[in-house]
Design an enzyme around this catalytic site. Structure first.
Site, PDB file in Angstrom:
ATOM      1  N   SER A 167       4.653   8.951  -6.951  1.00 35.50           N
ATOM      2  CA  SER A 167       4.928   9.124  -5.574  1.00 35.50           C
ATOM      3  C   SER A 167       6.561   9.859  -5.928  1.00 35.50           C
ATOM      4  O   SER A 167       7.303   9.742  -6.606  1.00 35.50           O
ATOM      5  CB  SER A 167       5.295   7.634  -4.986  1.00 35.50           C
ATOM      6  OG  SER A 167       4.149   7.030  -4.647  1.00 35.50           O
ATOM      7  N   SER A 202       7.872   1.151  -9.580  1.00 35.82           N
ATOM      8  CA  SER A 202       7.936  -0.021 -10.062  1.00 35.82           C
ATOM      9  C   SER A 202       7.959  -0.164 -11.674  1.00 35.82           C
ATOM     10  O   SER A 202       7.400   0.519 -12.556  1.00 35.82           O
ATOM     11  CB  SER A 202       6.496  -1.019  -9.689  1.00 35.82           C
ATOM     12  OG  SER A 202       6.490  -0.969  -8.212  1.00 35.82           O
ATOM     13  N   GLU A 222      -6.003   0.725  -9.794  1.00 34.65           N
ATOM     14  CA  GLU A 222      -5.021   0.083  -9.194  1.00 34.65           C
ATOM     15  C   GLU A 222      -5.577  -0.825  -7.843  1.00 34.65           C
ATOM     16  O   GLU A 222      -5.104  -1.739  -7.616  1.00 34.65           O
ATOM     17  CB  GLU A 222      -3.813   0.884  -9.012  1.00 34.65           C
ATOM     18  CG  GLU A 222      -2.634   0.266  -8.110  1.00 34.65           C
ATOM     19  CD  GLU A 222      -1.773   1.275  -7.481  1.00 34.65           C
ATOM     20  OE1 GLU A 222      -0.474   0.616  -7.707  1.00 34.65           O
ATOM     21  OE2 GLU A 222      -1.932   2.259  -7.231  1.00 34.65           O
ATOM     22  N   GLN A 242       4.257   4.100 -13.420  1.00 33.84           N
ATOM     23  CA  GLN A 242       3.378   4.998 -12.971  1.00 33.84           C
ATOM     24  C   GLN A 242       4.296   5.876 -12.108  1.00 33.84           C
ATOM     25  O   GLN A 242       5.160   5.608 -11.359  1.00 33.84           O
ATOM     26  CB  GLN A 242       2.424   4.493 -12.134  1.00 33.84           C
ATOM     27  CG  GLN A 242       1.761   5.747 -11.242  1.00 33.84           C
ATOM     28  CD  GLN A 242       1.124   4.954  -9.904  1.00 33.84           C
ATOM     29  OE1 GLN A 242       2.147   4.588  -9.159  1.00 33.84           O
ATOM     30  NE2 GLN A 242       0.076   5.059  -9.489  1.00 33.84           N
TER      31      GLN A 242
END
Length: 386
Positions: A110, A145, A228, A107
């Protein structure tokens, strides 16, 4: 499809895949419509109510054939719901390799200047029609991640700086091996490096990589974030499993300190209450999908698991001051080590949205409290101080 018919379908799948390797069995499960039964036929489902998945999972678990979504956490837990909600038929074809974990996903949300304020991100996607309809993406993502192992990523970009920050976003599917994509590991407190910073330098995408409408990226983001938080807060293990199991085991190994028995008992009770709350939330989500209540579960789980991890580490006494980060770098995570667990737990109140963001969602969307002060929602992103 009634209960008996569903049982026969599951039994047939188990029989036909006996002895098959993992990837083949997972592919057969998808083809049989038993991956996500609420999806339509051909997309891993049977067009049933989402509550029926629990029946399938119980039968698979009884046969020792239930696979964890953690084999591809971002893909299964976040990207798949977004593809179903916003994807084209061609994009939904990606669901099968997501479920089988042949394609690991990450993903790309951020950024260094926009962590929990995802809508404030600055990564740009600019139209470039010189070689057909397409886009060029430039920017930086962080805390990503699995980016170092991911085959694809789902990125949120800014396509209209003159629009309000929530309205000027567009989502794209990105090949992590494409020219211009650079992944650099970020080492955390444990000594491991499972998340990364990702640089996007002139990455060229066709318009077929766009997920959802131009300017509709926030709808994609909210689908993914709700899924999530539901996955983090609503995951349900066996009674006494998870973090509390490590605490109980540590208590026994270190001499079963009677002075801390009451504290351990209270933590165990709180863990069981949270587990039962997650079971109740599963039924609610089966009826209407993840909602703001998932933020409450996510917040409670993060805070409780930090307390449990600290308790387990403190039981070690002076040994809790010793930690071998080099071993973690060499062989990977050490979830049976109370010190590693405590260090890792520091991220729980950040990952998936900070605890303050969760409290804001609970306050505004569940309790209907006044919104926090700030700039008007219709302020163009380009006019927001950064």
């Amino acid at each position: 499809m009634n209960e008996d018919e569903l049982r026969r379908r599951v039994a047939g799948f188990i029989r036909d895949t006996d002895g098959a390797d993992r990837a083949a069995a997972l592919g057969a499960q998808f083809d049989a419509g038993l991956a996500w039964v609420h999806h339509p036929a051909g997309a891993g489902g049977l067009g049933l109510g989402p509550d029926r998945q629990a029946e399938v999972d119980a039968l698979l678990a009884a046969a020792g054939r239930l696979e964890s979504w953690e084999r591809n956490p971002m893909g299964i837990g976040m990207v798949a719901p977004a593809l179903m909600a916003h994807g084209t038929p061609a994009q939904r074809a990606l669901l099968r390799p997501i479920f089988t974990a042949e394609h690991i996903w990450c993903q790309l949300f951020s950024e260094p200047g926009a962590g929990s304020d995802i809508a404030g991100l600055a990564t740009r996607a600019v139209r470039d029609d010189r070689h057909g309809v397409g886009w060029v993406v430039d920017g930086q993502k962080t805390w990503t991640s699995l980016a170092h192992t991911a085959r694809f990523g789902l990125a949120l970009t800014r396509t209209n700086p003159g629009a309000p920050k929530h309205a000027g976003l567009t989502a794209f599917l990105i090949d992590m091996r494409a020219a211009g994509v650079q992944v650099r590991p970020l080492r955390d407190l444990t000594g491991g490096a499972h998340f990364n910073e990702v640089f996007l330098d002139g990455v060229r995408l066709g318009d077929d990589a766009r997920l959802g409408d131009i300017g509709g990226g926030w709808a994609v983001a909210t689908t993914m974030l709700a899924s999530e938080r539901a996955a983090i807060g609503g995951s349900v293990g066996e009674r006494g499993s998870g973090a509390i199991a490590l605490a109980v085991g540590t208590w026994r190994r270190t001499g079963s300190d009677p002075d801390r028995r009451v504290e351990l008992t209270r933590l165990w009770v709180e863990a069981e209450v949270l587990r039962l709350s997650a079971l109740r939330d599963q039924r609610t989500r089966a009826e209407g999908g993840p909602g703001p209540g998932a933020s409450g579960l996510k917040l409670r789980r993060a805070l409780l698991e930090q307390r449990i991890a600290r308790f387990a580490m403190e039981l070690l006494g002076p040994a809790g001051l010793v930690y071998d980060a080099d071993a973690v770098r060499a062989v990977g995570p050490a979830p049976d080590d109370p010190v590693w667990t405590w260090l890792q737990s520091q991220a729980y109140t950040i990952a998936g949205g900070t605890s303050d963001v969760m409290r804001t969602i609970i306050g505004e969307r569940l309790l209907r409290l006044p919104k926090e002060p700030g700039l008007p929602r219709d302020t163009p992103w380009a006019q927001i101080p950064r």
